[in-house]
Design a protein around this motif. Structure first.
Motif, PDB file in Angstrom:
ATOM      1  N   ILE A   2     -36.938  36.443  87.252  1.00 59.82           N
ATOM      2  CA  ILE A   2     -38.280  37.027  87.254  1.00 59.82           C
ATOM      3  C   ILE A   2     -38.286  38.337  86.460  1.00 59.82           C
ATOM      4  O   ILE A   2     -37.426  39.191  86.668  1.00 59.82           O
ATOM      5  CB  ILE A   2     -38.755  37.277  88.694  1.00 59.82           C
ATOM      6  CG1 ILE A   2     -38.933  35.946  89.417  1.00 59.82           C
ATOM      7  CG2 ILE A   2     -40.047  38.075  88.713  1.00 59.82           C
ATOM      8  CD1 ILE A   2     -39.290  36.073  90.868  1.00 59.82           C
ATOM      9  N   SER A   3     -39.253  38.475  85.561  1.00 62.87           N
ATOM     10  CA  SER A   3     -39.439  39.704  84.801  1.00 62.87           C
ATOM     11  C   SER A   3     -40.430  40.591  85.558  1.00 62.87           C
ATOM     12  O   SER A   3     -41.605  40.239  85.696  1.00 62.87           O
ATOM     13  CB  SER A   3     -39.991  39.386  83.407  1.00 62.87           C
ATOM     14  OG  SER A   3     -40.467  40.567  82.800  1.00 62.87           O
ATOM     15  N   ILE A   4     -39.948  41.732  86.031  1.00 58.20           N
ATOM     16  CA  ILE A   4     -40.810  42.662  86.764  1.00 58.20           C
ATOM     17  C   ILE A   4     -41.921  43.187  85.853  1.00 58.20           C
ATOM     18  O   ILE A   4     -43.054  43.386  86.296  1.00 58.20           O
ATOM     19  CB  ILE A   4     -39.976  43.834  87.350  1.00 58.20           C
ATOM     20  CG1 ILE A   4     -38.930  43.306  88.334  1.00 58.20           C
ATOM     21  CG2 ILE A   4     -40.872  44.872  88.004  1.00 58.20           C
ATOM     22  CD1 ILE A   4     -39.495  42.568  89.533  1.00 58.20           C
ATOM     23  N   THR A   5     -41.637  43.366  84.580  1.00 57.67           N
ATOM     24  CA  THR A   5     -42.645  43.855  83.638  1.00 57.67           C
ATOM     25  C   THR A   5     -43.793  42.859  83.500  1.00 57.67           C
ATOM     26  O   THR A   5     -44.962  43.231  83.591  1.00 57.67           O
ATOM     27  CB  THR A   5     -42.002  44.118  82.254  1.00 57.67           C
ATOM     28  OG1 THR A   5     -40.914  45.018  82.415  1.00 57.67           O
ATOM     29  CG2 THR A   5     -43.017  44.681  81.279  1.00 57.67           C
ATOM     30  N   LEU A   7     -44.514  40.375  85.582  1.00 54.00           N
ATOM     31  CA  LEU A   7     -45.142  40.252  86.893  1.00 54.00           C
ATOM     32  C   LEU A   7     -46.135  41.395  87.126  1.00 54.00           C
ATOM     33  O   LEU A   7     -47.266  41.164  87.563  1.00 54.00           O
ATOM     34  CB  LEU A   7     -44.068  40.249  87.983  1.00 54.00           C
ATOM     35  CG  LEU A   7     -44.538  39.955  89.400  1.00 54.00           C
ATOM     36  CD1 LEU A   7     -43.455  39.206  90.149  1.00 54.00           C
ATOM     37  CD2 LEU A   7     -44.893  41.213  90.145  1.00 54.00           C
ATOM     38  N   ALA A   8     -45.729  42.627  86.822  1.00 52.90           N
ATOM     39  CA  ALA A   8     -46.598  43.791  87.042  1.00 52.90           C
ATOM     40  C   ALA A   8     -47.824  43.757  86.135  1.00 52.90           C
ATOM     41  O   ALA A   8     -48.944  44.053  86.569  1.00 52.90           O
ATOM     42  CB  ALA A   8     -45.815  45.082  86.826  1.00 52.90           C
ATOM     43  N   PHE A  11     -50.102  40.982  87.430  1.00 57.18           N
ATOM     44  CA  PHE A  11     -50.703  41.443  88.677  1.00 57.18           C
ATOM     45  C   PHE A  11     -51.870  42.389  88.390  1.00 57.18           C
ATOM     46  O   PHE A  11     -52.964  42.215  88.928  1.00 57.18           O
ATOM     47  CB  PHE A  11     -49.666  42.153  89.564  1.00 57.18           C
ATOM     48  CG  PHE A  11     -50.238  42.638  90.864  1.00 57.18           C
ATOM     49  CD1 PHE A  11     -50.188  41.838  91.985  1.00 57.18           C
ATOM     50  CD2 PHE A  11     -50.835  43.893  90.968  1.00 57.18           C
ATOM     51  CE1 PHE A  11     -50.726  42.267  93.204  1.00 57.18           C
ATOM     52  CE2 PHE A  11     -51.378  44.335  92.158  1.00 57.18           C
ATOM     53  CZ  PHE A  11     -51.322  43.519  93.284  1.00 57.18           C
ATOM     54  N   ASP A 136     -43.174  32.650  80.543  1.00 60.75           N
ATOM     55  CA  ASP A 136     -42.421  32.942  81.759  1.00 60.75           C
ATOM     56  C   ASP A 136     -43.271  32.517  82.959  1.00 60.75           C
ATOM     57  O   ASP A 136     -43.882  33.345  83.633  1.00 60.75           O
ATOM     58  CB  ASP A 136     -42.115  34.444  81.807  1.00 60.75           C
ATOM     59  CG  ASP A 136     -41.196  34.833  82.952  1.00 60.75           C
ATOM     60  OD1 ASP A 136     -40.896  33.970  83.804  1.00 60.75           O
ATOM     61  OD2 ASP A 136     -40.794  36.006  82.992  1.00 60.75           O
ATOM     62  N   SER A 139     -42.728  34.332  86.552  1.00 62.80           N
ATOM     63  CA  SER A 139     -43.207  35.716  86.641  1.00 62.80           C
ATOM     64  C   SER A 139     -44.734  35.775  86.587  1.00 62.80           C
ATOM     65  O   SER A 139     -45.360  36.523  87.348  1.00 62.80           O
ATOM     66  CB  SER A 139     -42.622  36.559  85.508  1.00 62.80           C
ATOM     67  OG  SER A 139     -41.218  36.586  85.592  1.00 62.80           O
ATOM     68  N   GLY A 143     -47.008  36.910  89.745  1.00 59.53           N
ATOM     69  CA  GLY A 143     -47.903  38.054  89.556  1.00 59.53           C
ATOM     70  C   GLY A 143     -49.353  37.692  89.833  1.00 59.53           C
ATOM     71  O   GLY A 143     -50.087  38.439  90.501  1.00 59.53           O
TER      72      GLY A 143
END
Length: 193
Positions: A2-5, A7-8, A11, A136, A139, A143
């Motif tokens: 998962i890519s937090i970037t 996902l954020a 989101f 992705d 992610s 998100g």
């Protein structure tokens, strides 16, 4: 992984786009009439189904050449920004009340309301675009579903207080500007490639 970037980013965009939507207001109305956990379970299931469908559609777009994908997503993001900026408030819709407050009746009412109201909605199209844009699906899907669940939770539990403090027009304009930026960036990448 998962890519937090990603996902954020997903989101934030989906959260802002969904917050002024009429389904958030419908969740608020259902939440004031029925047990919040019952309403949320139905609404959350419907949003999960919509995100899965959107991510699958967006993942299929990744089979096209990147330049075409960037062009398509750029145009769709710009269209989404235009929809948000030109959208007129058409008021609350009438919501049918389940006859009793059983878990299944209330959660089914919430599920059906969101399932019908959100099919082909702007946030579903945005989620498909983001899945195509970033390639992705996990992610993007995570998100988007977390954003939709957060909006549903806010609408059901604390929507009235939020709407008194943050004008919907401001939220809509911020979401439109984010989409406009993503659209311009995607078109730039399509042309520069």
């Amino acid at each position: 992984m998962i890519s937090i970037t990603v996902l954020a980013l997903v989101f934030g965009v989906v959260f802002l786009a969904e917050l002024p939507d009429k389904t958030a207001l419908a969740g608020l109305v259902l939440g004031t009439r029925y047990r919040a956990s019952y309403v949320f379970s139905g609404v959350a299931a419907a949003f999960l189904l919509h995100v899965v469908l959107a991510v699958v559609a967006g993942s299929l777009l990744t089979l096209l050449p990147q330049q075409i994908v960037h062009g398509i997503t750029g145009v769709l993001f710009l269209g989404g920004a235009a929809v948000l900026l030109l959208k007129k408030d058409d008021g609350e819709e009438e919501i049918r009340r389940p006859e009793n407050q059983s878990f299944w009746k209330v959660s089914t009412a919430g599920f059906m309301l969101i399932l019908v109201a959100e099919f082909g909605d702007l946030t579903q199209i945005m989620t498909a675009n983001l899945a195509a844009r970033y390639g992705d699906p996990l992610s993007v899907g995570l998100g988007a579903v977390l954003a939709l669940w957060a909006v549903a939770g806010l609408g059901i539990v604390g929507g009235r207080a939020l709407m008194r403090r943050v004008p919907l027009k401001l939220i809509t304009k911020i979401a439109a500007l984010l989409m406009l930026g993503l659209g311009v960036w995607s078109l730039f990448e399509a042309v520069a490639a």
